[in-house]
Design a protein around this motif. Sequence first.
Motif, mmCIF file in Angstrom:
data_model
loop_
_atom_site.group_PDB
_atom_site.id
_atom_site.type_symbol
_atom_site.label_atom_id
_atom_site.label_comp_id
_atom_site.label_asym_id
_atom_site.label_seq_id
_atom_site.Cartn_x
_atom_site.Cartn_y
_atom_site.Cartn_z
ATOM 1 N N VAL A 154 -44.524 7.662 -55.511
ATOM 2 C CA VAL A 154 -43.529 6.940 -54.981
ATOM 3 C C VAL A 154 -42.560 8.076 -53.983
ATOM 4 N N GLY A 155 -42.280 9.153 -54.737
ATOM 5 C CA GLY A 155 -41.652 10.288 -53.794
ATOM 6 C C GLY A 155 -42.315 10.605 -52.715
ATOM 7 N N PHE A 156 -43.671 10.685 -53.013
ATOM 8 C CA PHE A 156 -44.524 11.358 -51.718
ATOM 9 C C PHE A 156 -44.580 10.047 -50.652
ATOM 10 N N MET A 157 -44.800 8.807 -51.069
ATOM 11 C CA MET A 157 -44.960 7.942 -50.096
ATOM 12 C C MET A 157 -43.490 7.687 -49.470
ATOM 13 N N ALA A 158 -42.395 8.158 -49.919
ATOM 14 C CA ALA A 158 -41.182 8.085 -49.101
ATOM 15 C C ALA A 158 -41.036 9.280 -48.366
ATOM 16 N N PHE A 159 -41.559 10.408 -48.641
ATOM 17 C CA PHE A 159 -41.797 11.603 -48.010
ATOM 18 C C PHE A 159 -42.489 11.253 -46.590
ATOM 19 N N VAL A 167 -40.905 7.652 -36.813
ATOM 20 C CA VAL A 167 -41.526 7.506 -35.681
ATOM 21 C C VAL A 167 -41.304 8.350 -34.216
ATOM 22 N N ALA A 168 -40.360 9.339 -34.524
ATOM 23 C CA ALA A 168 -40.286 10.214 -33.496
ATOM 24 C C ALA A 168 -39.767 11.592 -33.932
ATOM 25 N N GLY A 169 -40.035 11.837 -35.078
ATOM 26 C CA GLY A 169 -39.617 13.204 -35.848
ATOM 27 C C GLY A 169 -37.983 13.421 -36.012
ATOM 28 N N PRO A 170 -37.439 14.615 -36.505
ATOM 29 C CA PRO A 170 -38.410 15.716 -36.409
ATOM 30 C C PRO A 170 -39.577 15.609 -37.480
ATOM 31 N N ILE A 171 -40.633 16.339 -37.075
ATOM 32 C CA ILE A 171 -41.528 16.726 -37.886
ATOM 33 C C ILE A 171 -41.301 17.551 -39.244
ATOM 34 N N GLU A 172 -41.305 16.927 -40.233
ATOM 35 C CA GLU A 172 -40.685 17.829 -41.346
ATOM 36 C C GLU A 172 -41.900 18.315 -42.051
ATOM 37 N N ARG A 173 -41.591 19.617 -42.725
ATOM 38 C CA ARG A 173 -42.401 20.302 -43.606
ATOM 39 C C ARG A 173 -42.672 19.754 -44.950
ATOM 40 N N ALA A 174 -43.451 19.787 -45.420
ATOM 41 C CA ALA A 174 -43.426 19.177 -46.834
ATOM 42 C C ALA A 174 -42.802 20.298 -47.844
ATOM 43 N N THR A 175 -42.586 21.470 -47.421
ATOM 44 C CA THR A 175 -42.049 22.542 -48.127
ATOM 45 C C THR A 175 -40.407 22.328 -48.124
ATOM 46 N N ASN A 176 -39.742 21.677 -47.162
ATOM 47 C CA ASN A 176 -38.670 21.373 -46.837
ATOM 48 C C ASN A 176 -38.258 19.982 -47.357
ATOM 49 N N LEU A 177 -38.824 19.044 -46.975
ATOM 50 C CA LEU A 177 -38.406 17.760 -47.160
ATOM 51 C C LEU A 177 -38.619 17.225 -48.484
ATOM 52 N N LEU A 178 -40.004 17.159 -48.772
ATOM 53 C CA LEU A 178 -40.573 16.692 -50.225
ATOM 54 C C LEU A 178 -39.753 17.315 -51.352
ATOM 55 N N PRO A 179 -39.598 18.528 -51.745
ATOM 56 C CA PRO A 179 -38.627 18.754 -52.939
ATOM 57 C C PRO A 179 -37.489 18.073 -52.818
ATOM 58 N N GLN A 180 -36.726 17.493 -51.888
ATOM 59 C CA GLN A 180 -35.696 17.037 -51.803
ATOM 60 C C GLN A 180 -35.664 15.614 -52.358
ATOM 61 N N PHE A 181 -36.902 14.930 -52.665
ATOM 62 C CA PHE A 181 -37.015 13.545 -53.254
ATOM 63 C C PHE A 181 -37.168 13.808 -54.790
ATOM 64 N N SER A 182 -37.175 15.122 -55.279
ATOM 65 C CA SER A 182 -37.312 15.129 -56.550
ATOM 66 C C SER A 182 -35.969 15.598 -57.117
ATOM 67 N N LYS A 183 -34.883 15.800 -56.193
ATOM 68 C CA LYS A 183 -33.612 16.297 -56.773
ATOM 69 C C LYS A 183 -32.642 15.064 -56.732
ATOM 70 N N GLU A 184 -31.542 15.465 -57.591
ATOM 71 C CA GLU A 184 -30.566 14.416 -57.636
ATOM 72 C C GLU A 184 -29.716 14.554 -56.332
ATOM 73 N N PHE A 263 -30.115 13.843 -47.556
ATOM 74 C CA PHE A 263 -30.867 14.468 -47.213
ATOM 75 C C PHE A 263 -30.947 15.448 -46.009
ATOM 76 N N ASN A 264 -31.366 16.749 -45.853
ATOM 77 C CA ASN A 264 -31.219 17.509 -44.810
ATOM 78 C C ASN A 264 -32.456 17.841 -44.010
ATOM 79 N N LEU A 265 -32.646 17.305 -42.752
ATOM 80 C CA LEU A 265 -33.735 17.538 -41.998
ATOM 81 C C LEU A 265 -33.454 18.700 -41.100
ATOM 82 N N LYS A 266 -34.447 19.411 -40.729
ATOM 83 C CA LYS A 266 -34.487 20.505 -39.759
ATOM 84 C C LYS A 266 -34.133 20.298 -38.261
ATOM 85 N N ARG A 267 -33.424 21.175 -37.885
ATOM 86 C CA ARG A 267 -32.759 21.086 -36.520
ATOM 87 C C ARG A 267 -34.084 21.059 -35.348
ATOM 88 N N ASN A 268 -33.741 20.063 -34.548
ATOM 89 C CA ASN A 268 -34.925 19.789 -33.676
ATOM 90 C C ASN A 268 -34.948 20.248 -32.074
#
Length: 477
Positions: A154-159, A167-184, A263-268
């Motif tokens: 479910v976390g991966f699906m949300a990622f 639909v138009a980014g930023p194109i997030e890296r799994a190393t940055n965004l995915l761990p945020q789905f497992s944190k409070e 959530f914190n996304l990377k600057r684009n």
Amino acid sequence: MFFNSIDFFVFLPIVFGLYWLIGSKRIKEQNFLIAIASYVFYGWWDWRFLSLILFSTLVDYTIGIYLNKTEKLSKRKVLLWISIGVNLGFLGFFKYYNFFIDSLVDSFTFFGKELNINTLNIILPVGISFYTFQTLSYTIDVYNKKLKPTKDFVGFMAFVSFFPQLVAGPIERATNLLPQFSKERSFNYANAVDGLRQVLWGLFKKIVIADNCAKYANIIFNNHTEYNGSTLLLGAFFFAFQIYGDFSGYSDIAIGISRLFGFNLKRNFAFPYFSRDIAEFWRRWHISLSTWFRDYLYIPLGGSRGGTKMKVRNTFIIFVVSGFWHGANWTFIIWGALNALYFLPLLLTNKNRKNTDLVAEGKYLPSIKEFAQMTLTFFLTLLAWVFFRADSVSHAISYLQNLLTSSLFYKVEIFPSTILLLVLFFIITEWFGRSGEYAIEKIDFIKRPIRWAFYITLIILMFSFTGEEQQFIYFQF
């Protein structure tokens, strides 16, 4: 569902309220809500697209699990190439099938042979280029052991489907965004306010700057044979601010909305039109894509570590592929190649990392040299944008011929002074806010009455100068 639509202004508060009503302690439930909301958001365009993103999610999630179970290099490579094949296969079919068929037929016709191959009526799934690259980053990073595979589907699906940037980014890296789905994720008032401020600025960019510039860019580009060189130059200027306001505006809205959910996304974007050379421009424009190609294509090819031939080859590959990523048209490929030609002299003279600081840092105005460098870089970018905007290569060449051969000193035939004043206001605001992540990030330092007067001004301008609604440009990519 567009960010600047009534539908979204109903959708967002509902999701936001339910999300924080669930509570920060219940991470899985929050992730499930995000996944469902993201699928509703994406399915709003066409529910048939959901099967595509779900299949891509299942493939990469499964491959990640199996990569973690084997150390055998040959098996790991097979798994990696399955992921690459599936994702790029989908992208190639939906986005490039007709382009390749048309190009094949045209090439045989050129040599006097006719081919009877029909193109297909294919609907391009919205944002396929973005989420394809995002999920590929996960598989590649797991393969390279930079990231441990997740067991939380479910976390991966949300990622993969995270609706603010789906639909138009930023194109997030799994190393940055995915761990945020497992944190409070706790609600932070200051972050939420900052997010809303960035959303406001992004909406201003889109509604006031991009959509109004689009009107005049379309008129001039669609009737370019009727205008003199100065008017065509203005048309290219309008498109430059249309695409910048449109795309960076989307990124600002996406980043701001993400902050509302913790959530914190990377600057684009980092004020690219204040760049002093093309290398600096590409460090500041669509940062998530340029760094993606750098890390997953340019460096694996050898980067700039080899001799001159390798540097030239790799530079052309990354820019041409970047152009082709944008669309199935030779105009995008030429746009990429042209930027490679701009970039090469800097690379070959080791000046591509010359301007890494903030232009005119600590000063109100740039020096004469900096102003000249920014002007030249902007003009070169402007010429390249003609290929990006044109319907065909012949359209672009005709436009540039008329622009460069017709006098640039004739009176401009289309001169919307109000829109140009709005663009000037936008440029000045960006200039004085260039030290922040986005132009009005540091407005908190201004006294509250002045700050709120500025916010109200932006809102009034959005209601007063709402341009004809245009789809976000990068939805087609």
